[in-house]
Design a protein around this motif. Structure first.
Motif, PDB file in Angstrom:
ATOM      1  N   HIS A 144      74.401  31.565  10.552  1.00  0.00           N
ATOM      2  CA  HIS A 144      73.291  30.649  10.836  1.00  0.00           C
ATOM      3  C   HIS A 144      72.521  30.284   9.558  1.00  0.00           C
ATOM      4  CE1 HIS A 144      70.124  29.389  14.066  1.00  0.00           C
ATOM      5  NE2 HIS A 144      70.213  28.511  13.079  1.00  0.00           N
ATOM      6  N   GLN A 154      74.446  27.930   7.632  1.00  0.00           N
ATOM      7  CA  GLN A 154      74.326  26.573   8.180  1.00  0.00           C
ATOM      8  C   GLN A 154      73.102  25.848   7.631  1.00  0.00           C
ATOM      9  OE1 GLN A 154      72.063  25.799  11.462  1.00  0.00           O
ATOM     10  NE2 GLN A 154      72.187  23.819  10.430  1.00  0.00           N
ATOM     11  N   HIS A 155      71.962  26.564   7.561  1.00  0.00           N
ATOM     12  CA  HIS A 155      70.756  25.917   7.016  1.00  0.00           C
ATOM     13  C   HIS A 155      70.985  25.484   5.570  1.00  0.00           C
ATOM     14  CE1 HIS A 155      67.396  27.267   9.997  1.00  0.00           C
ATOM     15  NE2 HIS A 155      68.549  27.144  10.625  1.00  0.00           N
ATOM     16  N   CYS A 178      63.221  26.533  13.484  1.00  0.00           N
ATOM     17  CA  CYS A 178      64.395  27.202  14.046  1.00  0.00           C
ATOM     18  C   CYS A 178      63.970  28.513  14.694  1.00  0.00           C
ATOM     19  CB  CYS A 178      65.408  27.465  12.936  1.00  0.00           C
ATOM     20  SG  CYS A 178      66.840  28.428  13.456  1.00  0.00           S
ATOM     21  N   HIS A 207      67.797  35.122  10.935  1.00  0.00           N
ATOM     22  CA  HIS A 207      68.260  34.746   9.589  1.00  0.00           C
ATOM     23  C   HIS A 207      68.199  35.917   8.620  1.00  0.00           C
ATOM     24  CE1 HIS A 207      68.822  30.424  10.174  1.00  0.00           C
ATOM     25  NE2 HIS A 207      67.913  30.588  11.126  1.00  0.00           N
TER      26      HIS A 207
HETATM   27 ZN   LIG Z   1      68.627  27.214  12.684  1.00  0.00          ZN
END
Ligand SMILES: [Zn+2]
Length: 416
Positions: free
Chosen positions: A110, A113-114, A213, A217
């Motif tokens: 994740h 992805q950011h 979000c 993370h």
């Molecule tokens: Zn996110």
């Protein structure tokens, strides 16, 4: 509403809580007052783990497996369990254990992805419109407004991958911030969610990306450990990029290497020479196929000439009746065509017993018989299927028994 502990600490794998409600159908599930379990949302898939009742009267052997976690509409988090519940009441104290390896993997994907979404936006002004996490790979969809952009180039993909990995190497802090919607609007977020919430949770990758979000993370980009971009494909509104991060990147590269090594061994070559070797082999196959076709054609022509030479012409026709033990339909057909073209008086009734029992009937153009009708009549007792024209018909039968006799009978039925 369930108090979501993961909002504040993505590395919290163990927690204590109290059962608020027990659900028995359609699937056994628990709702807690607080949880560290992440429910599927925002592209990130759910955690798994265990829930263990800790009250003094609880059976110490009870360990409930959490197989799925989902968001309920009322803000509660539902923990679905593998097995039905026995004697568990609301109010029971529990200890929750999140599967840490799975969670760490999800954090890597994740956060990657950011970083990747920010890289595509910074480099090429391509915003990410969706994120999908599967068990083996992840993907983002990039929106491309310029319809003239024919495709995402290899260079663009490599540039984005390079920038993303630089951000990983720089080990930038990743902070969780909570702001009001008004504040968020002034911050210039990469992505602002729909206006249904007064307070937003932001993920702040220092001086690189700031976005709203709810996911879990890493605390520093170095924990992502690296990104590998894979397939890119055109989707309706833009491009889909598949990627893997962290341990997934390593296991994917390992699998790629094993596959390439296996392919290289087949060619006795270095792995980087596999495409060249494969191309060479395909060219060879193509040229051999062409040669074989030519040889088959030559052979059929020679056989047809020999058969015609040894067959006397009686009542204005040369009747050639042959059952071969091993010919495919195509070579039977080829021989029939050569026979009927080399002679203007040929009637060829050919059959083969294997690999697939087959028949081909043909006559030179201008002869009076009906090959399709003859074939149909011959195959009827054999249970075959086929058809064709007056001059050429073909068919297959389930077994070769009686094939030669059927051919003889067909030849006898042809009155001069
Ligand atoms: Zn996110």
């Amino acid at each position: 509403m369930t108090d979501r502990l993961y909002y504040h600490d993505s590395f919290l794998y163990d927690f204590d809580a109290e059962i608020r409600s027990v659900v028995e159908s359609p699937r056994p599930a628990l709702i807690l007052d607080r949880t560290a379990f992440y429910p599927t949302s925002g592209g990130q898939i759910h955690d798994t783990g265990w829930i263990v009742p800790t009250d003094s009267n609880a059976d110490p052997a009870t360990k409930l497996r959490v197989t799925e976690v989902a968001d309920a509409e009322d803000g509660k988090v539902v923990h679905y369990l593998e097995a039905p519940l026995k004697d568990i009441q609301p109010g029971t104290r529990i200890h929750g254990q999140v599967d840490a390896a799975r969670r760490r993997d999800h954090m890597q994907q994740h956060s990657a992805q950011h970083v990747l979404s920010a890289a595509f936006l910074r480099l090429f002004n391509m915003p990410t419109v969706s994120f999908h996490m599967a068990d083996d790979y992840c993907s983002i969809d990039l929106q491309i407004d310029d319809l003239d952009t024919p495709s995402l180039t290899k260079d663009q993909i490599e540039s984005a991958e390079r920038l993303a990995n630089e951000i990983v190497l720089e080990n930038r802090p990743v902070d969780i911030r909570f702001v009001t919607r008004d504040e968020a609007e002034k911050l210039g977020l990469r992505k602002l969610p729909p206006a249904d919430r007064d307070h937003l949770r932001l993920i702040d990758i220092r001086d690189f990306d700031l976005t709203a979000c709810g996911g879990t993370h890493v605390s520093h980009t170095g924990q992502i450990a690296g990104l590998l971009l894979r397939k890119s494909e055109k989707v309706r509104q833009g491009y889909r990029i598949e990627f893997v991060a962290g341990q997934r990147a390593v296991s994917t590269a390992r699998r790629d290497f094993s596959t390439l090594t296996e392919a290289a061994a087949l060619f006795s070559s270095h792995i980087y020479d596999v495409p060249q070797q494969a191309r060479k082999s395909l060219d060879e196959i193509k040229s051999l196929r062409k040669q074989r076709e030519q040889s088959q054609d030559d052979l059929a022509a020679a056989q047809a000439a020999a058969l015609l030479a040894e067959t006397p012409e009686i009542h204005g026709r040369k009747l050639i009746v042959r059952t071969f033990s091993d010919r495919d339909l195509n070579s039977l057909k080829l021989l029939a065509q050569k026979l009927t073209r080399q002679s203007s008086a040929a009637v060829a009734l050919l059959a083969s017993e294997s690999p697939q029992p087959a028949l081909v009937f043909a006559q030179s153009a201008g002869l009076p018989y009906d090959m399709a009708a003859l074939l149909k009549q011959t195959m009827a007792p054999l249970g075959g299927r086929g058809g064709g024209s007056k001059d050429l018909a073909q068919g297959g039968v389930p077994q070769s028994v009686g094939l030669a006799a059927a051919l003889t009978a067909a030849a006898e039925s042809l009155t001069p």
